[in-house]
Design an enzyme around this catalytic site. Structure first.
Site, mmCIF file in Angstrom:
data_model
loop_
_atom_site.group_PDB
_atom_site.id
_atom_site.type_symbol
_atom_site.label_atom_id
_atom_site.label_comp_id
_atom_site.label_asym_id
_atom_site.label_seq_id
_atom_site.Cartn_x
_atom_site.Cartn_y
_atom_site.Cartn_z
ATOM 1 N N GLU A 88 -41.644 -12.385 -48.288
ATOM 2 C CA GLU A 88 -40.881 -11.824 -49.399
ATOM 3 C C GLU A 88 -39.707 -11.085 -48.794
ATOM 4 O OE1 GLU A 88 -41.326 -8.845 -53.253
ATOM 5 O OE2 GLU A 88 -42.823 -8.795 -51.662
ATOM 6 N N GLY B 110 -39.871 -7.772 -46.108
ATOM 7 C CA GLY B 110 -38.850 -7.063 -45.350
ATOM 8 C C GLY B 110 -37.541 -7.835 -45.338
ATOM 9 N N SER B 111 -36.774 -7.646 -44.296
ATOM 10 C CA SER B 111 -35.433 -8.212 -44.237
ATOM 11 C C SER B 111 -35.465 -9.723 -44.004
ATOM 12 C CB SER B 111 -34.633 -7.551 -43.110
ATOM 13 O OG SER B 111 -35.102 -7.988 -41.847
ATOM 14 N N THR B 112 -34.411 -10.378 -44.445
ATOM 15 C CA THR B 112 -34.292 -11.815 -44.249
ATOM 16 C C THR B 112 -34.197 -12.156 -42.770
ATOM 17 O OG1 THR B 112 -33.172 -11.997 -46.380
ATOM 18 C CG2 THR B 112 -32.920 -13.841 -44.862
ATOM 19 N N ASN C 280 -39.699 0.573 -48.037
ATOM 20 C CA ASN C 280 -39.147 0.889 -49.357
ATOM 21 C C ASN C 280 -40.166 0.785 -50.491
ATOM 22 O OD1 ASN C 280 -39.351 -1.902 -49.341
ATOM 23 N ND2 ASN C 280 -37.422 -2.230 -50.409
ATOM 24 N N GLY D 69 -37.649 -11.907 -41.386
ATOM 25 C CA GLY D 69 -38.441 -12.948 -42.009
ATOM 26 C C GLY D 69 -38.153 -14.325 -41.452
ATOM 27 N N CYS E 228 -35.594 -5.100 -52.796
ATOM 28 C CA CYS E 228 -35.218 -6.514 -52.763
ATOM 29 C C CYS E 228 -34.903 -7.030 -54.161
ATOM 30 C CB CYS E 228 -36.322 -7.339 -52.110
ATOM 31 S SG CYS E 228 -37.913 -7.252 -52.943
#
Length: 342
Positions: free
Chosen positions: A261, A239-241, A164, A244, A295
């Site tokens: 992040e 990226g995504s939680t 993104n 992560g 995000c």
């Protein structure tokens, strides 16, 4: 560009045949490919090689050699800064090409891609400023005497960027690492790998020492392999939680430095005395930027109960003025979602 519409027509399919490893264009281990699908036309607009674990091994080995025995970590910070500043100038010259690629691969409106490029170049300026400020030897004194503080590069950095904000996040991760004297293995997202090749071309033209920057597009499988690689000293991931959390766990087990992040849950707070005529456009930008695929996208607006209707009306108006359409049309403010899955 069409004189009638002002729309910039997408270029022919961009096909890349190599990775950038150890200071040169490297043949992939296998003939597997990643197709880049335009989210606006749903047509294949690009293709790059798909990395497998053997390609990651080669890239990490090159970065390891460049850090352990190459000149890059031992250069004076001004020498590294000079290369980064030259890269910034060349990237700025290719700014329209980079913006075009970002719009092509992930559907961000071209007007937004152009503005985001300025922020991406800011990361060079920020890294240069920070490098000059903190990488000099520093003498500290206290009651016990004087001590010399030296800041040293971490080592090999595995940088994994999201789809993104592909070029923006690639710059945010590579520039601080490079100015610090680290070497980098950059893995672009499978959906948006095209813009990273411009970064490789620019540093290759500048004669960056072999192995300092390596670029290997791939999917989540090779991303996890990069995270787990024993020769990697630090991982930087956006990226995504969910992913992560897994990366944080792996790095924690290995006591490896990690920067994450992840997905945000951003809120805007509207106070009692807020001027909605001035603040509503900012709320709209926060909600609708990137079609909400960010995000930092606003997911909530917290407002005084007595101003509820007023705030809702202002947000509805912001929704009404969004222009959906071809992301290459400068008038478009909201492009497509990046994929069917999203």
């Amino acid at each position: 560009m069409s004189e009638a519409t002002g729309i910039v027509a997408p270029a022919a399919t961009t096909v890349r045949q190599h990775f950038y490893i150890d200071g040169g264009w490297s043949e992939p281990s296998r003939a597997e490919r990643l197709d880049v699908v335009s989210p606006s036309s749903e047509e294949v607009v690009g293709s790059v090689p798909r990395a497998i674990t053997g390609d990651i091994d080669r890239a990490v080995a090159a970065a390891r050699r460049a850090f352990d025995s190459g000149p890059w970590p031992h250069l004076d910070v001004e020498e590294r800064v000079s290369i980064l500043e030259q890269a910034r100038a060349r990237l700025a010259q290719r700014g329209e090409e980079i913006a075009h690629l970002v719009t092509l691969e992930m559907g961000l409106p071209i007007s937004v891609s152009r503005r985001i490029l300025g922020l991406a170049l800011f990361y060079v300026d920020d890294a240069v400023t920070a490098g000059r400020a903190v990488l000099r030897p520093e003498v500290r004194r206290d009651i016990a005497g004087a001590g010399l503080v030296l800041r040293e590069p971490v080592g090999v950095v595995g940088a994994i960027v999201p789809w993104n904000g592909p070029f923006l996040m690639a710059m945010a991760k590579t520039m601080p690492a490079l100015v610090a004297g680290c070497t980098v293995v950059l893995k672009p997202a499978a959906e948006s790998p095209l813009d990273a090749y411009v970064l490789a071309e620019v540093f290759d033209e500048l004669g960056l020492p072999p192995g300092v920057l390596n670029i290997v597009p791939g999917d989540g499988v090779v991303g996890e392999y990069l995270v787990r690689h024993p020769a990697v000293d630090m991982v930087s991931f956006t990226g995504s939680t969910t992913v992560g959390t897994r990366i944080g766990s792996v790095c924690g087990e290995r006591l490896r430095r990690v920067c994450l992040e992840l997905g945000g849950k951003s809120a805007a707070i509207v106070l009692d005395d807020a001027d909605l005529s001035a603040s509503a456009p900012f709320l709209g930008a926060g909600i609708f930027f990137g079609s909400g695929q960010a995000c930092v996208a606003l997911s909530r607006v917290l407002a005084p109960r007595r101003r509820y209707d007023e705030v809702v009306d202002a947000l509805c108006e912001q929704a009404r003025i969004q222009v959906l359409g071809d992301p290459f049309d400068p008038a478009t403010t909201m492009g497509p979602l990046v994929s069917q899955r999203q």
